[in-house]
Motif scaffolding. Structure first.
Motif, PDB file in Angstrom:
ATOM      1  N   VAL A 226       0.843  -1.191   0.000  1.00 17.30           N
ATOM      2  CA  VAL A 226       0.000   0.000   0.000  1.00 17.30           C
ATOM      3  C   VAL A 226       0.883   1.248   0.000  1.00 17.30           C
ATOM      4  O   VAL A 226       1.898   1.308   0.709  1.00 17.30           O
ATOM      5  N   PRO A 227       0.570   2.271  -0.803  1.00 14.21           N
ATOM      6  CA  PRO A 227       1.386   3.492  -0.809  1.00 14.21           C
ATOM      7  C   PRO A 227       1.250   4.262   0.496  1.00 14.21           C
ATOM      8  O   PRO A 227       0.180   4.288   1.115  1.00 14.21           O
ATOM      9  N   VAL A 228       2.355   4.897   0.899  1.00 15.00           N
ATOM     10  CA  VAL A 228       2.408   5.646   2.154  1.00 15.00           C
ATOM     11  C   VAL A 228       2.954   7.042   1.881  1.00 15.00           C
ATOM     12  O   VAL A 228       3.940   7.203   1.162  1.00 15.00           O
ATOM     13  N   ILE A 229       2.310   8.048   2.464  1.00 18.21           N
ATOM     14  CA  ILE A 229       2.799   9.427   2.418  1.00 18.21           C
ATOM     15  C   ILE A 229       3.149   9.828   3.844  1.00 18.21           C
ATOM     16  O   ILE A 229       2.289   9.824   4.728  1.00 18.21           O
ATOM     17  N   PHE A 230       4.415  10.169   4.089  1.00 18.06           N
ATOM     18  CA  PHE A 230       4.808  10.671   5.399  1.00 18.06           C
ATOM     19  C   PHE A 230       4.573  12.174   5.443  1.00 18.06           C
ATOM     20  O   PHE A 230       4.950  12.905   4.528  1.00 18.06           O
ATOM     21  N   ILE A 231       3.949  12.640   6.529  1.00 13.92           N
ATOM     22  CA  ILE A 231       3.708  14.066   6.750  1.00 13.92           C
ATOM     23  C   ILE A 231       4.267  14.389   8.127  1.00 13.92           C
ATOM     24  O   ILE A 231       3.718  13.970   9.147  1.00 13.92           O
ATOM     25  N   THR A 232       5.373  15.127   8.170  1.00 20.72           N
ATOM     26  CA  THR A 232       6.091  15.293   9.425  1.00 20.72           C
ATOM     27  C   THR A 232       6.733  16.671   9.529  1.00 20.72           C
ATOM     28  O   THR A 232       7.085  17.287   8.527  1.00 20.72           O
ATOM     29  N   ALA A 233       6.877  17.151  10.753  1.00 18.79           N
ATOM     30  CA  ALA A 233       7.582  18.406  11.005  1.00 18.79           C
ATOM     31  C   ALA A 233       9.090  18.228  10.928  1.00 18.79           C
ATOM     32  O   ALA A 233       9.833  19.206  10.957  1.00 18.79           O
ATOM     33  N   PHE A 234       9.542  16.989  10.797  1.00 19.85           N
ATOM     34  CA  PHE A 234      10.978  16.705  10.776  1.00 19.85           C
ATOM     35  C   PHE A 234      11.349  15.864   9.556  1.00 19.85           C
ATOM     36  O   PHE A 234      11.839  14.736   9.687  1.00 19.85           O
ATOM     37  N   PRO A 235      11.143  16.391   8.338  1.00 22.19           N
ATOM     38  CA  PRO A 235      11.449  15.600   7.139  1.00 22.19           C
ATOM     39  C   PRO A 235      12.912  15.216   7.051  1.00 22.19           C
ATOM     40  O   PRO A 235      13.252  14.182   6.456  1.00 22.19           O
ATOM     41  N   GLU A 236      13.796  16.036   7.662  1.00 18.08           N
ATOM     42  CA  GLU A 236      15.216  15.730   7.586  1.00 18.08           C
ATOM     43  C   GLU A 236      15.558  14.396   8.247  1.00 18.08           C
ATOM     44  O   GLU A 236      16.570  13.768   7.917  1.00 18.08           O
ATOM     45  N   LEU A 237      14.700  13.931   9.172  1.00 17.43           N
ATOM     46  CA  LEU A 237      14.948  12.641   9.821  1.00 17.43           C
ATOM     47  C   LEU A 237      14.815  11.483   8.838  1.00 17.43           C
ATOM     48  O   LEU A 237      15.374  10.399   9.071  1.00 17.43           O
ATOM     49  N   LEU A 238      14.087  11.706   7.745  1.00 19.37           N
ATOM     50  CA  LEU A 238      13.878  10.643   6.763  1.00 19.37           C
ATOM     51  C   LEU A 238      14.663  10.890   5.483  1.00 19.37           C
ATOM     52  O   LEU A 238      14.578  10.091   4.551  1.00 19.37           O
ATOM     53  N   LEU A 239      15.440  11.968   5.433  1.00 21.00           N
ATOM     54  CA  LEU A 239      16.191  12.306   4.230  1.00 21.00           C
ATOM     55  C   LEU A 239      17.689  12.292   4.510  1.00 21.00           C
ATOM     56  O   LEU A 239      18.441  13.158   4.097  1.00 21.00           O
ATOM     57  N   THR A 240      18.134  11.269   5.219  1.00 22.47           N
ATOM     58  CA  THR A 240      19.537  11.174   5.604  1.00 22.47           C
ATOM     59  C   THR A 240      20.377  10.423   4.598  1.00 22.47           C
ATOM     60  O   THR A 240      21.601  10.538   4.598  1.00 22.47           O
ATOM     61  N   GLY A 241      19.766   9.617   3.749  1.00 25.04           N
ATOM     62  CA  GLY A 241      20.513   8.767   2.834  1.00 25.04           C
ATOM     63  C   GLY A 241      21.093   7.536   3.511  1.00 25.04           C
ATOM     64  O   GLY A 241      21.772   6.740   2.869  1.00 25.04           O
ATOM     65  N   GLU A 242      20.822   7.354   4.800  1.00 28.78           N
ATOM     66  CA  GLU A 242      21.398   6.243   5.549  1.00 28.78           C
ATOM     67  C   GLU A 242      20.514   5.008   5.547  1.00 28.78           C
ATOM     68  O   GLU A 242      20.945   3.932   5.932  1.00 28.78           O
TER      69      GLU A 242
END
Length: 275
Positions: A226-242
């Protein structure tokens, strides 16, 4: 060159070190990766095009100077590469939910995502796409018109703030879909997903009891695509490349149009883009 599967490593080791312009590139690159994944529908395809751009910059000083000249220049360089590259539709990426976004020509879709998802102004969008401002506005409007209402789907919202959850429910209703449940903890999310079998998930990251929306989505992904859209005040936590990054990620505070665009895009691709 570092980890060749991670374009942020490539840029960080060869372009950004000790250079203010390169440091700006390092800050903007995660959002370019997000945009690339929105266009292709999954992380592997989007990252491949971003990586191709960075590898070109290592061979060509003019490209390197361009992409280090701010977000508009970086997105413009990416767009030029996108236009010159045949990008096949990822196998299994077409949604079974009948989204009409598949019929939107590539240029209007790019304009819509740049303006409403990535937050560029119309003049900036025009510069990125190398078109006039008037045409950029027309492209955005064309994409909105072409989208229309999709076949209704069932939506699970994972959000612990009641006002935001209600706001998201109203946006979902405006797009012709229906929120079937709202979870405030990861445990509730897993239980409600099993019970309601939604076609789409909108998820925060940090939840009421200290649990994680990411953990809830990981558990859901283990049993469903199922597709998921994250909506967060801290997008940088999910954009680390790690770790694998979500294809559909919106920062708070958000605009209604941004959420509507992301819903249409996510339903078209029908996957989380986390391969």
């Amino acid at each position: 060159m570092g980890n060749s599967s991670d374009p942020s490593n490539l840029s960080g080791r060869r372009i950004t070190s000790g250079d203010p312009a390169g440091a700006e590139l390092g800050r903007t690159l995660p959002y370019l990766r997000r945009y690339a994944r929105s266009l292709t529908g999954r992380q592997t395809a989007g990252d491949a095009i971003v990586r191709a751009l960075l590898e070109s910059s290592l061979r060509d000083g003019a490209i390197r100077a361009e992409i280090c000249n701010g977000p508009v220049a970086l997105f413009r360089a990416f767009t030029q590469l996108w236009k010159s590259t045949e990008v096949p539709t990822p196998p299994g990426s077409v949604s079974p939910h009948g989204s009409q976004i598949a019929r939107i020509p590539s240029l209007p879709r790019q304009a819509l995502l740049l303006h409403q998802r990535e937050g560029f102004s119309i003049p900036q969008t025009a510069a990125i796409l190398s078109v006039s401002e008037r045409y950029a506005e027309e492209l955005v409007q064309q994409a909105k018109t072409d989208l229309g209402l999709e076949n209704p789907v069932r939506v699970l919202v994972i959000e612990d703030e009641a006002l935001i959850a209600c706001h998201l429910e109203s946006i979902v209703a405006e797009t012709g879909h229906r929120v079937v449940a709202n979870a405030t903890t990861a445990q509730d999310a897993r239980a409600l997903f099993d019970l309601e079998k939604p076609n789409l998930v909108l998820s925060d990251v940090q939840l009421a009891d200290g649990s994680s929306g990411v953990e809830a989505v990981d558990a859901i992904a283990a049993q469903s695509d199922v597709p998921v859209i994250f909506i967060t005040a801290f997008p940088e936590l999910l954009l680390t490349g790690e770790r694998p990054e979500p294809a559909f990620l919106i920062g708070k505070p958000f605009r209604d149009e941004t959420v509507r665009t992301a819903i249409s895009q996510a339903l078209f691709f029908g996957s989380q883009g986390r391969q």
